[in-house]
Design a protein around this motif. Structure first.
Motif, PDB file in Angstrom:
ATOM      1  N   ALA A 153      43.504  42.198 -23.233  1.00  0.00           N
ATOM      2  CA  ALA A 153      42.285  42.493 -23.983  1.00  0.00           C
ATOM      3  C   ALA A 153      42.083  44.012 -23.948  1.00  0.00           C
ATOM      4  N   VAL A 154      42.104  44.641 -25.128  1.00  0.00           N
ATOM      5  CA  VAL A 154      42.069  46.097 -25.233  1.00  0.00           C
ATOM      6  C   VAL A 154      40.890  46.506 -26.107  1.00  0.00           C
ATOM      7  N   ASN A 155      40.152  47.533 -25.687  1.00  0.00           N
ATOM      8  CA  ASN A 155      39.012  47.963 -26.498  1.00  0.00           C
ATOM      9  C   ASN A 155      39.420  49.020 -27.516  1.00  0.00           C
ATOM     10  N   SER A 156      38.438  49.547 -28.255  1.00  0.00           N
ATOM     11  CA  SER A 156      38.752  50.451 -29.366  1.00  0.00           C
ATOM     12  C   SER A 156      39.341  51.775 -28.895  1.00  0.00           C
ATOM     13  N   LYS A 157      39.115  52.126 -27.627  1.00  0.00           N
ATOM     14  CA  LYS A 157      39.662  53.375 -27.088  1.00  0.00           C
ATOM     15  C   LYS A 157      41.076  53.199 -26.558  1.00  0.00           C
ATOM     16  N   GLY A 158      41.591  51.985 -26.581  1.00  0.00           N
ATOM     17  CA  GLY A 158      42.921  51.714 -26.052  1.00  0.00           C
ATOM     18  C   GLY A 158      42.911  51.390 -24.574  1.00  0.00           C
ATOM     19  N   ASP A 159      41.721  51.189 -23.990  1.00  0.00           N
ATOM     20  CA  ASP A 159      41.628  50.822 -22.575  1.00  0.00           C
ATOM     21  C   ASP A 159      41.889  49.326 -22.406  1.00  0.00           C
ATOM     22  N   ILE A 160      42.735  48.981 -21.454  1.00  0.00           N
ATOM     23  CA  ILE A 160      43.005  47.571 -21.170  1.00  0.00           C
ATOM     24  C   ILE A 160      41.894  47.068 -20.248  1.00  0.00           C
TER      25      ILE A 160
END
Length: 377
Positions: free
Chosen positions: A203-210
């Motif tokens: 699951a990854v957010n819009s900033k590319g953080d997992i």
């Protein structure tokens, strides 16, 4: 057995349930063995939770409504577990394990015909597998292996993405279309060669953080994909052909990326005909690091304002005969497919034709209207 793994493993989890009393989905977590609805104006969707400055703190501290005991979630009246993502894009990586890479080459050479696959497996499977098992994708050794395989007439587009510099990343399914544990999963009615694919999903957010991880079944039509790589969309994206769950385990002090890198998945298929199949996928054998796959998906070259779910591929490619000698494995309607991991729980689904699975009708527009009607937007 409950589909959830919380009571013995701890951890922090977020997911979604359909609640009959509001005729819509809610964001949930687990606290002290209870399933708690934490949907709020601050974060009415899982996507919104992951876009917060501190998703972990929000999930742990947000006020909520008690729904039921975790151990009762599978049978609770008016509560149905859903796929744990909502507005996120659903992406998938292919050919990330050497052993399954060989099976993709066999599919291509067999042109989607399962009767030809067994002979090809004997002729080229061992040769390709032995030469590529230790090759790092994109390396100088990979380039030399490519030239050697070209000379032998064994090169394939699947090997290009398997050991070349660029990973295969495709759209598995549409936002909001995935099904959760306990639901039917769909096989296209014209497919005669297909299989489950047990995978870890980031699951990854819009900033590319997992942010966390869950289990997934990338239901695959081997005949369509083997017939032509241009049919990948038909092979992968059909009604109810994507399953995820039971919930997303957030990265915290109990679980992180190193746990993903060594995760092991067990798969069991149980047919109404008495057929049994067991499989295994070991993330320790993946050819590309999961963080590299995220970077190949997200960056200045491609943004995901609602984040994305990323299937990491599988080691598992079943070859065990089912309907006759040399015919390999394919699904039958009624198969129960269960993917398990001690830290993430169990994802279990029953196979049906896509045309007989419930139609997907609750999309993004329906979600927005439902949330607005509940005063959450």
């Amino acid at each position: 057995m409950t589909t959830l793994a919380y009571t013995k493993n701890g951890g922090t989890y977020v997911g979604r349930v359909w609640l009959a009393d509001i005729a819509g989905p809610s964001v949930v977590t687990v606290r002290d063995g209870r399933l708690v609805d934490i949907t709020s104006k601050t974060a009415p969707t899982v996507r919104d939770v992951f876009e917060l400055d501190d998703p972990l703190a929000h999930v742990r501290q947000a006020e909520g409504r008690d729904l039921c005991a975790v151990e009762d979630v599978d049978s609770a009246d008016g509560i149905t577990l859903m796929a744990p993502s909502d507005l996120q894009a659903i992406k998938a990586c292919g050919v990330t394990f050497a052993e399954s890479m060989v099976e993709r080459v066999i599919e291509e050479r067999a042109a989607g015909d399962p009767d030809k696959a067994n002979e090809l497996r004997r002729k080229i499977g061992a040769e390709i597998g032995a030469s590529l098992s230790e090759v790092v994708p994109g390396s100088e050794k990979a380039a030399l292996a490519k030239q050697a395989l070209i000379r032998e007439g064994l090169w394939s587009q699947y090997l290009e993405v398997g050991i070349g510099p660029y990973a295969e990343v495709f759209s598995k399914s549409q936002p909001m279309s995935a099904v959760g544990t306990g639901a039917l999963v769909g096989i296209h009615p014209e497919s005669r060669w297909n299989n489950p694919e047990p995978e870890i999903v980031l699951a990854v957010n819009s900033k590319g953080d997992i942010i966390g991880v869950t289990l997934g079944n990338d239901v695959n039509l081997r005949d369509f994909e083997g017939l032509s790589a241009l049919l990948l969309g038909k092979a992968k994206d059909n009604n109810a052909s994507c399953s995820m769950g039971p919930m997303i385990r957030l990265f915290d002090e109990t679980y992180g990326m190193d746990d993903v890198r060594k995760a092991e998945l067990d798969l069991a298929v149980s047919g109404t005909d008495g057929y049994k199949l067991e499989g295994h996928s070991n993330m320790g054998k993946i050819s590309r690091d999961p963080t590299d796959l995220v970077k190949q998906t997200h960056g200045r070259h491609h943004q995901y304002p609602d984040g994305f779910m990323l299937f990491l591929g599988t080691l598992f490619a079943p070859t065990q005969d089912r309907d006759g000698e040399g015919k390999g494995f394919t699904h039958h309607v009624g198969d129960v497919v269960t993917i398990t991991n001690a830290e993430l729980g169990a994802l279990s689904n029953t196979v049906e034709l896509s045309t007989k699975c419930p139609e997907w009708t609750f999309g993004t527009g329906a979600l927005m209207r439902n949330l607005a009607g509940r005063g959450l937007l």
